[in-house]
Scaffold this motif. Structure first.
Motif, PDB file in Angstrom:
ATOM      1  N   ASN A 281     108.452  42.453 -23.946  1.00  0.00           N
ATOM      2  CA  ASN A 281     107.260  42.110 -24.709  1.00  0.00           C
ATOM      3  C   ASN A 281     106.129  41.735 -23.755  1.00  0.00           C
ATOM      4  OD1 ASN A 281     108.367  42.368 -27.323  1.00  0.00           O
ATOM      5  ND2 ASN A 281     109.380  40.403 -27.087  1.00  0.00           N
ATOM      6  N   VAL A 282     104.996  42.385 -23.932  1.00  0.00           N
ATOM      7  CA  VAL A 282     103.768  42.037 -23.218  1.00  0.00           C
ATOM      8  C   VAL A 282     102.874  41.360 -24.250  1.00  0.00           C
ATOM      9  CG1 VAL A 282     101.736  42.934 -22.026  1.00  0.00           C
ATOM     10  CG2 VAL A 282     103.995  43.939 -21.591  1.00  0.00           C
ATOM     11  N   VAL A 283     102.402  40.157 -23.919  1.00  0.00           N
ATOM     12  CA  VAL A 283     101.598  39.379 -24.860  1.00  0.00           C
ATOM     13  C   VAL A 283     100.250  39.045 -24.233  1.00  0.00           C
ATOM     14  CG1 VAL A 283     103.564  38.447 -26.136  1.00  0.00           C
ATOM     15  CG2 VAL A 283     102.774  37.249 -24.098  1.00  0.00           C
ATOM     16  N   GLY A 284      99.211  39.073 -25.052  1.00  0.00           N
ATOM     17  CA  GLY A 284      97.881  38.778 -24.535  1.00  0.00           C
ATOM     18  C   GLY A 284      96.909  38.455 -25.641  1.00  0.00           C
ATOM     19  N   THR A 285      95.663  38.260 -25.226  1.00  0.00           N
ATOM     20  CA  THR A 285      94.615  37.893 -26.183  1.00  0.00           C
ATOM     21  C   THR A 285      93.407  38.814 -26.052  1.00  0.00           C
ATOM     22  OG1 THR A 285      93.588  36.316 -24.659  1.00  0.00           O
ATOM     23  CG2 THR A 285      95.255  35.437 -26.188  1.00  0.00           C
ATOM     24  N   ILE A 286      92.620  38.791 -27.112  1.00  0.00           N
ATOM     25  CA  ILE A 286      91.270  39.358 -27.114  1.00  0.00           C
ATOM     26  C   ILE A 286      90.365  38.130 -27.194  1.00  0.00           C
ATOM     27  CG2 ILE A 286      89.665  40.951 -28.239  1.00  0.00           C
ATOM     28  CD1 ILE A 286      92.230  41.925 -29.844  1.00  0.00           C
ATOM     29  N   PRO A 287      90.007  37.549 -26.033  1.00  0.00           N
ATOM     30  CA  PRO A 287      89.215  36.321 -26.037  1.00  0.00           C
ATOM     31  C   PRO A 287      87.728  36.634 -26.226  1.00  0.00           C
ATOM     32  CG  PRO A 287      90.324  36.687 -23.911  1.00  0.00           C
ATOM     33  CD  PRO A 287      90.427  37.931 -24.714  1.00  0.00           C
ATOM     34  N   VAL A 288      87.138  36.012 -27.245  1.00  0.00           N
ATOM     35  CA  VAL A 288      85.766  36.335 -27.613  1.00  0.00           C
ATOM     36  C   VAL A 288      84.943  35.052 -27.735  1.00  0.00           C
ATOM     37  CG1 VAL A 288      84.317  37.472 -29.341  1.00  0.00           C
ATOM     38  CG2 VAL A 288      86.611  38.344 -28.881  1.00  0.00           C
ATOM     39  N   LEU A 289      83.756  35.075 -27.136  1.00  0.00           N
ATOM     40  CA  LEU A 289      82.796  33.974 -27.299  1.00  0.00           C
ATOM     41  C   LEU A 289      82.130  34.073 -28.672  1.00  0.00           C
ATOM     42  CD1 LEU A 289      81.029  34.027 -23.824  1.00  0.00           C
ATOM     43  CD2 LEU A 289      82.270  32.078 -24.798  1.00  0.00           C
ATOM     44  N   ALA A 290      81.504  32.991 -29.095  1.00  0.00           N
ATOM     45  CA  ALA A 290      80.819  32.964 -30.393  1.00  0.00           C
ATOM     46  C   ALA A 290      79.740  34.045 -30.488  1.00  0.00           C
ATOM     47  CB  ALA A 290      80.215  31.579 -30.631  1.00  0.00           C
ATOM     48  N   ASP A 291      79.137  34.427 -29.348  1.00  0.00           N
ATOM     49  CA  ASP A 291      78.087  35.451 -29.380  1.00  0.00           C
ATOM     50  C   ASP A 291      78.649  36.882 -29.368  1.00  0.00           C
ATOM     51  OD1 ASP A 291      78.881  35.919 -26.736  1.00  0.00           O
ATOM     52  OD2 ASP A 291      77.000  35.228 -25.851  1.00  0.00           O
ATOM     53  N   GLY A 292      79.989  37.012 -29.400  1.00  0.00           N
ATOM     54  CA  GLY A 292      80.613  38.331 -29.489  1.00  0.00           C
ATOM     55  C   GLY A 292      81.036  38.953 -28.175  1.00  0.00           C
ATOM     56  N   ARG A 293      80.710  38.313 -27.059  1.00  0.00           N
ATOM     57  CA  ARG A 293      81.142  38.869 -25.769  1.00  0.00           C
ATOM     58  C   ARG A 293      82.647  38.666 -25.586  1.00  0.00           C
ATOM     59  NH1 ARG A 293      77.953  36.044 -21.403  1.00  0.00           N
ATOM     60  NH2 ARG A 293      77.842  34.413 -22.978  1.00  0.00           N
ATOM     61  N   VAL A 294      83.285  39.689 -25.005  1.00  0.00           N
ATOM     62  CA  VAL A 294      84.730  39.694 -24.790  1.00  0.00           C
ATOM     63  C   VAL A 294      85.031  39.404 -23.326  1.00  0.00           C
ATOM     64  CG1 VAL A 294      86.804  41.150 -24.873  1.00  0.00           C
ATOM     65  CG2 VAL A 294      85.084  41.339 -26.666  1.00  0.00           C
ATOM     66  N   LEU A 295      86.068  38.613 -23.094  1.00  0.00           N
ATOM     67  CA  LEU A 295      86.494  38.263 -21.745  1.00  0.00           C
ATOM     68  C   LEU A 295      87.458  39.315 -21.210  1.00  0.00           C
ATOM     69  CD1 LEU A 295      86.805  36.258 -19.366  1.00  0.00           C
ATOM     70  CD2 LEU A 295      88.608  35.141 -20.704  1.00  0.00           C
ATOM     71  N   LEU A 296      87.139  39.856 -20.045  1.00  0.00           N
ATOM     72  CA  LEU A 296      88.024  40.780 -19.349  1.00  0.00           C
ATOM     73  C   LEU A 296      88.306  40.238 -17.955  1.00  0.00           C
ATOM     74  CD1 LEU A 296      86.480  44.266 -20.231  1.00  0.00           C
ATOM     75  CD2 LEU A 296      88.435  43.123 -21.311  1.00  0.00           C
ATOM     76  N   CYS A 297      89.469  40.631 -17.426  1.00  0.00           N
ATOM     77  CA  CYS A 297      89.888  40.204 -16.096  1.00  0.00           C
ATOM     78  C   CYS A 297      90.075  41.425 -15.209  1.00  0.00           C
ATOM     79  CB  CYS A 297      91.217  39.446 -16.175  1.00  0.00           C
ATOM     80  SG  CYS A 297      91.152  37.944 -17.165  1.00  0.00           S
ATOM     81  N   LYS A 298      89.568  41.353 -13.981  1.00  0.00           N
ATOM     82  CA  LYS A 298      89.779  42.425 -13.003  1.00  0.00           C
ATOM     83  C   LYS A 298      91.076  42.106 -12.252  1.00  0.00           C
ATOM     84  CE  LYS A 298      86.458  44.692 -10.802  1.00  0.00           C
ATOM     85  NZ  LYS A 298      85.408  45.053  -9.808  1.00  0.00           N
ATOM     86  N   ARG A 299      92.018  43.044 -12.299  1.00  0.00           N
ATOM     87  CA  ARG A 299      93.362  42.828 -11.764  1.00  0.00           C
ATOM     88  C   ARG A 299      93.390  42.715 -10.242  1.00  0.00           C
ATOM     89  NH1 ARG A 299      97.662  43.660 -14.933  1.00  0.00           N
ATOM     90  NH2 ARG A 299      98.902  44.609 -13.273  1.00  0.00           N
ATOM     91  N   ASN A 300      94.133  41.711  -9.769  1.00  0.00           N
ATOM     92  CA  ASN A 300      94.366  41.523  -8.343  1.00  0.00           C
ATOM     93  C   ASN A 300      95.818  41.846  -7.989  1.00  0.00           C
ATOM     94  OD1 ASN A 300      93.517  40.864  -5.732  1.00  0.00           O
ATOM     95  ND2 ASN A 300      94.276  38.764  -5.925  1.00  0.00           N
TER      96      ASN A 300
END
Length: 184
Positions: free
Chosen positions: A46-65
């Motif tokens: 199982n791979v688990v994660g989120t779609i993290p969103v600010l109140a203004d609608g911007r989505v948080l993304l992470c650049k993989r290291n």
């Protein structure tokens, strides 16, 4: 075709296993220990994660290291651990990868990826603060408007599919649908 190494030795006694259909009514070939008769079942991760969103609608993304797909963008996600629920794992991964303060939302998508023996579960999440503290698996964490997402630089098809569905639901006012998706 699943990309993993077959079980070679029994986890109970260390004897070499053989692959055969067990005598217990099963219908699939399993790793069976001829010494102690332990049947070793292989199940999806199982791979688990989120779609993290600010109140203004911007989505948080992470650049993989980390590999695979070093330097590509993704939603914060990772393998579920023992002794946690899927939502707890998704929250933990969001903290580990982005250092984001979130309020967990509902289950958004369940994506079956049988080719690699995985099931991906993504939850919605409300980001409570723009302050981020990315962990060592992340080069950079950043908020994106839909039109600014680097679609050609998204690490995984499960992530791009989830994001596309999330934006489509947002635009169409569909807020409670869980997406069950099979990626072959």
């Amino acid at each position: 075709m699943i990309l993993r190494s077959p079980i070679k030795f029994c986890r109970e006694c260390g004897h070499a296993v053989t692959y055969r259909v067990p005598d217990d009514g099963d219908t699939r070939a399993r790793a069976v220990c001829p010494q102690c008769a332990t049947i070793h079942y292989e199940n999806p991760l199982n791979v688990v994660g989120t779609i993290p969103v600010l109140a203004d609608g911007r989505v948080l993304l992470c650049k993989r290291n980390i590999e695979p797909r070093w330097g590509k963008w993704t939603l914060p996600a990772g393998f579920m651990e023992l002794d946690e629920t899927t939502s707890q794992g998704a929250a933990r991964e969001t903290d580990e990868e982005a250092g984001a303060q979130i309020r967990m939302g509902r289950l958004f998508s369940v994506i079956n990826v049988p080719r690699v023996g995985q099931v991906h579960l993504f939850y919605t999440a409300e980001v409570l603060s723009e302050a981020l503290n990315p962990g060592p698996e992340t080069i950079e964490a950043r908020f994106f408007r839909e039109e600014d997402i680097p679609w050609d630089e998204i690490a995984f098809r499960t992530v791009s599919t989830t994001l596309q569905r999330w934006f489509a639901d947002r635009d169409n006012g569909m807020s409670d649908q869980v997406h069950a998706i099979d990626l072959v």
